[in-house]
Design a protein around this motif. Structure first.
Motif, PDB file in Angstrom:
ATOM      1  N   LEU A   1      -1.554  -2.540  10.840  1.00  0.00           N
ATOM      2  CA  LEU A   1      -0.793  -1.468  11.494  1.00  0.00           C
ATOM      3  C   LEU A   1       0.191  -0.822  10.531  1.00  0.00           C
ATOM      4  O   LEU A   1       0.395   0.401  10.560  1.00  0.00           O
ATOM      5  CB  LEU A   1      -0.060  -2.024  12.719  1.00  0.00           C
ATOM      6  N   SER A   2       0.790  -1.627   9.670  1.00  0.00           N
ATOM      7  CA  SER A   2       1.707  -1.080   8.670  1.00  0.00           C
ATOM      8  C   SER A   2       0.994  -0.110   7.740  1.00  0.00           C
ATOM      9  O   SER A   2       1.492   0.987   7.455  1.00  0.00           O
ATOM     10  CB  SER A   2       2.330  -2.220   7.866  1.00  0.00           C
ATOM     11  N   MET A   3      -0.201  -0.498   7.287  1.00  0.00           N
ATOM     12  CA  MET A   3      -0.960   0.361   6.379  1.00  0.00           C
ATOM     13  C   MET A   3      -1.453   1.625   7.085  1.00  0.00           C
ATOM     14  O   MET A   3      -1.462   2.709   6.500  1.00  0.00           O
ATOM     15  CB  MET A   3      -2.117  -0.430   5.780  1.00  0.00           C
ATOM     16  N   LEU A   4      -1.855   1.494   8.339  1.00  0.00           N
ATOM     17  CA  LEU A   4      -2.294   2.670   9.100  1.00  0.00           C
ATOM     18  C   LEU A   4      -1.148   3.654   9.320  1.00  0.00           C
ATOM     19  O   LEU A   4      -1.366   4.861   9.444  1.00  0.00           O
ATOM     20  CB  LEU A   4      -2.867   2.237  10.451  1.00  0.00           C
ATOM     21  N   ASN A   5       0.068   3.129   9.367  1.00  0.00           N
ATOM     22  CA  ASN A   5       1.249   3.966   9.590  1.00  0.00           C
ATOM     23  C   ASN A   5       1.944   4.360   8.298  1.00  0.00           C
ATOM     24  O   ASN A   5       3.073   4.856   8.332  1.00  0.00           O
ATOM     25  CB  ASN A   5       2.237   3.238  10.505  1.00  0.00           C
ATOM     26  N   SER A   6       1.293   4.161   7.161  1.00  0.00           N
ATOM     27  CA  SER A   6       1.906   4.484   5.879  1.00  0.00           C
ATOM     28  C   SER A   6       2.314   5.951   5.811  1.00  0.00           C
ATOM     29  O   SER A   6       1.565   6.848   6.216  1.00  0.00           O
ATOM     30  CB  SER A   6       0.926   4.183   4.741  1.00  0.00           C
ATOM     31  N   CYS A   7       3.505   6.192   5.292  1.00  0.00           N
ATOM     32  CA  CYS A   7       3.969   7.573   5.134  1.00  0.00           C
ATOM     33  C   CYS A   7       3.545   8.145   3.785  1.00  0.00           C
ATOM     34  O   CYS A   7       3.770   9.331   3.508  1.00  0.00           O
ATOM     35  CB  CYS A   7       5.480   7.649   5.285  1.00  0.00           C
ATOM     36  N   ALA A   8       2.916   7.331   2.932  1.00  0.00           N
ATOM     37  CA  ALA A   8       2.430   7.816   1.641  1.00  0.00           C
ATOM     38  C   ALA A   8       1.117   8.565   1.848  1.00  0.00           C
ATOM     39  O   ALA A   8       0.234   8.099   2.583  1.00  0.00           O
ATOM     40  CB  ALA A   8       2.228   6.657   0.680  1.00  0.00           C
TER      41      ALA A   8
ATOM     42  N   ALA B   1       0.820  -1.212   0.000  1.00  0.00           N
ATOM     43  CA  ALA B   1       0.000   0.000   0.000  1.00  0.00           C
ATOM     44  C   ALA B   1       0.857   1.266   0.000  1.00  0.00           C
ATOM     45  O   ALA B   1       0.550   2.237  -0.705  1.00  0.00           O
ATOM     46  CB  ALA B   1      -0.928  -0.003   1.207  1.00  0.00           C
ATOM     47  N   SER B   2       1.934   1.269   0.766  1.00  0.00           N
ATOM     48  CA  SER B   2       2.807   2.447   0.800  1.00  0.00           C
ATOM     49  C   SER B   2       3.501   2.668  -0.535  1.00  0.00           C
ATOM     50  O   SER B   2       3.635   3.807  -1.008  1.00  0.00           O
ATOM     51  CB  SER B   2       3.858   2.300   1.902  1.00  0.00           C
ATOM     52  N   VAL B   3       3.934   1.570  -1.164  1.00  0.00           N
ATOM     53  CA  VAL B   3       4.610   1.695  -2.453  1.00  0.00           C
ATOM     54  C   VAL B   3       3.646   2.229  -3.503  1.00  0.00           C
ATOM     55  O   VAL B   3       3.975   3.163  -4.255  1.00  0.00           O
ATOM     56  CB  VAL B   3       5.198   0.344  -2.891  1.00  0.00           C
TER      57      VAL B   3
ATOM     58  N   VAL C   1      -6.108  -2.643   1.845  1.00  0.00           N
ATOM     59  CA  VAL C   1      -6.820  -3.745   2.489  1.00  0.00           C
ATOM     60  C   VAL C   1      -5.800  -4.732   3.053  1.00  0.00           C
ATOM     61  O   VAL C   1      -5.145  -5.445   2.297  1.00  0.00           O
ATOM     62  CB  VAL C   1      -7.746  -4.491   1.505  1.00  0.00           C
ATOM     63  N   PRO C   2      -5.655  -4.803   4.374  1.00  0.00           N
ATOM     64  CA  PRO C   2      -4.787  -5.830   4.948  1.00  0.00           C
ATOM     65  C   PRO C   2      -5.483  -7.184   4.903  1.00  0.00           C
ATOM     66  O   PRO C   2      -6.699  -7.266   5.101  1.00  0.00           O
ATOM     67  CB  PRO C   2      -4.612  -5.357   6.394  1.00  0.00           C
ATOM     68  N   THR C   3      -4.722  -8.226   4.613  1.00  0.00           N
ATOM     69  CA  THR C   3      -5.321  -9.563   4.609  1.00  0.00           C
ATOM     70  C   THR C   3      -4.698 -10.409   5.722  1.00  0.00           C
ATOM     71  O   THR C   3      -3.619 -10.098   6.237  1.00  0.00           O
ATOM     72  CB  THR C   3      -5.136 -10.277   3.255  1.00  0.00           C
ATOM     73  N   SER C   4      -5.361 -11.489   6.045  1.00  0.00           N
ATOM     74  CA  SER C   4      -4.922 -12.350   7.141  1.00  0.00           C
ATOM     75  C   SER C   4      -3.875 -13.361   6.694  1.00  0.00           C
ATOM     76  O   SER C   4      -3.665 -14.380   7.361  1.00  0.00           O
ATOM     77  CB  SER C   4      -6.133 -13.071   7.749  1.00  0.00           C
ATOM     78  N   ILE C   5      -3.207 -13.076   5.586  1.00  0.00           N
ATOM     79  CA  ILE C   5      -2.172 -13.959   5.047  1.00  0.00           C
ATOM     80  C   ILE C   5      -0.832 -13.670   5.719  1.00  0.00           C
ATOM     81  O   ILE C   5      -0.438 -12.512   5.847  1.00  0.00           O
ATOM     82  CB  ILE C   5      -2.035 -13.755   3.527  1.00  0.00           C
ATOM     83  N   GLY C   6      -0.143 -14.708   6.143  1.00  0.00           N
ATOM     84  CA  GLY C   6       1.187 -14.516   6.719  1.00  0.00           C
ATOM     85  C   GLY C   6       1.493 -15.500   7.821  1.00  0.00           C
ATOM     86  O   GLY C   6       0.605 -16.181   8.338  1.00  0.00           O
ATOM     87  N   TYR C   7       2.751 -15.565   8.199  1.00  0.00           N
ATOM     88  CA  TYR C   7       3.187 -16.462   9.266  1.00  0.00           C
ATOM     89  C   TYR C   7       2.888 -15.861  10.639  1.00  0.00           C
ATOM     90  O   TYR C   7       2.263 -14.804  10.739  1.00  0.00           O
ATOM     91  CB  TYR C   7       4.682 -16.766   9.107  1.00  0.00           C
TER      92      TYR C   7
END
Length: 252
Positions: free
Chosen positions: A217-224, A186-188, A200-206
């Motif tokens: 949280l990463s998307m909410l903290n986006s600097c873009a 999303a930031s890129v 849209v964050p998804t529940s994919i990941g380890y």
């Protein structure tokens, strides 16, 4: 009753085909229909321009079937069902137009609207595992009358894949960026695009992805600048919001 039905009713009054009293009676109909298992918001299209959407998760196939048929009988001709299982789709009584979209676990009773705006909604996913959420967003946006373009599996682990689609990114009116893991996509995209970006964050990941919380949280903290965020796995919410944005210019 939606805006077009109200307009038709008023035209019938103006032409003398319907009496004022009959028109008032129709407009005074209950703004919801109680069918015991649900209270259906039959005036939503009149208020918001879009009729009620059925959230299929947690409902039995029989409940989905009954709700959809009640909305259809009430005059709604584009009924979106989200989070619908294949079993519920197979059990649906198909005496009305019905199409199931298995990739997005969504269905449409009636027909998707023809695109009525010039703008384009671009949906981008970081990985193939994000496609179910992306397809929920896509079916939602298409049902609401939008042109949708899809670009899948172009995450930051191979960012050259994303950069090869710069033209599409720059031409879009709205972009939906979907990613799990660390949610960096999303930031890129937000740093490249000249239009609103819905993340849209998804529940994919380890493990430490925490079911999508890390991406959220990463998307909410986006600097873009220009990046907004919907809830985890909420493809429907992203598609609906993108449609609203896409239609704003046309409604002026």
């Amino acid at each position: 009753m939606d805006k077009n039905q109200v307009k038709t009713l008023l035209e019938q009054v103006a032409a003398g085909d319907t009496s004022v009293d009959d028109a008032v009676l129709k407009l005074r109909m209950e703004p919801f229909t109680d069918i015991d298992i649900a209270n259906l918001d039959t005036h939503r299209a009149l208020r918001q321009g879009v009729g009620e959407v059925i959230y299929g998760a947690g409902k039995t196939p029989e409940q989905i079937d009954r709700i959809a048929h009640t909305l259809w009988e009430g005059g709604q001709r584009a009924i979106l069902i989200t989070r619908m299982s294949e079993a519920a789709a197979e059990a649906f009584t198909k005496d009305v137009p019905f199409e199931y979209f298995p990739d997005g676990h969504s269905a449409v009773v009636g027909a998707q609207m023809e695109p009525d705006v010039r703008g384009n909604i671009l949906i981008i996913t970081a990985g193939t595992s994000d496609i179910p959420v992306a397809e929920e967003a896509a079916v939602t946006a298409e049902t609401l009358g939008n042109n949708v373009e899809r670009i899948y599996d172009v995450g930051v682990a191979g960012i050259h894949r994303l950069l090869s689609h710069t033209d599409s990114i720059m031409k879009a009116r709205v972009i939906i960026a979907i990613a799990g893991m660390e949610g960096a996509l999303a930031s890129v995209v937000g740093g490249l695009a000249a239009c609103p970006v819905i993340a849209v964050p998804t529940s994919i990941g380890y493990g430490t992805a925490f079911g999508g919380v890390t991406a959220l949280l990463s998307m909410l903290n986006s600097c873009a600048s220009g990046v907004s965020v919907v809830n985890i796995d909420n493809g429907f919410g992203a598609g609906y919001l993108a449609s609203m944005i896409n239609h704003m210019e046309e409604s002026k």
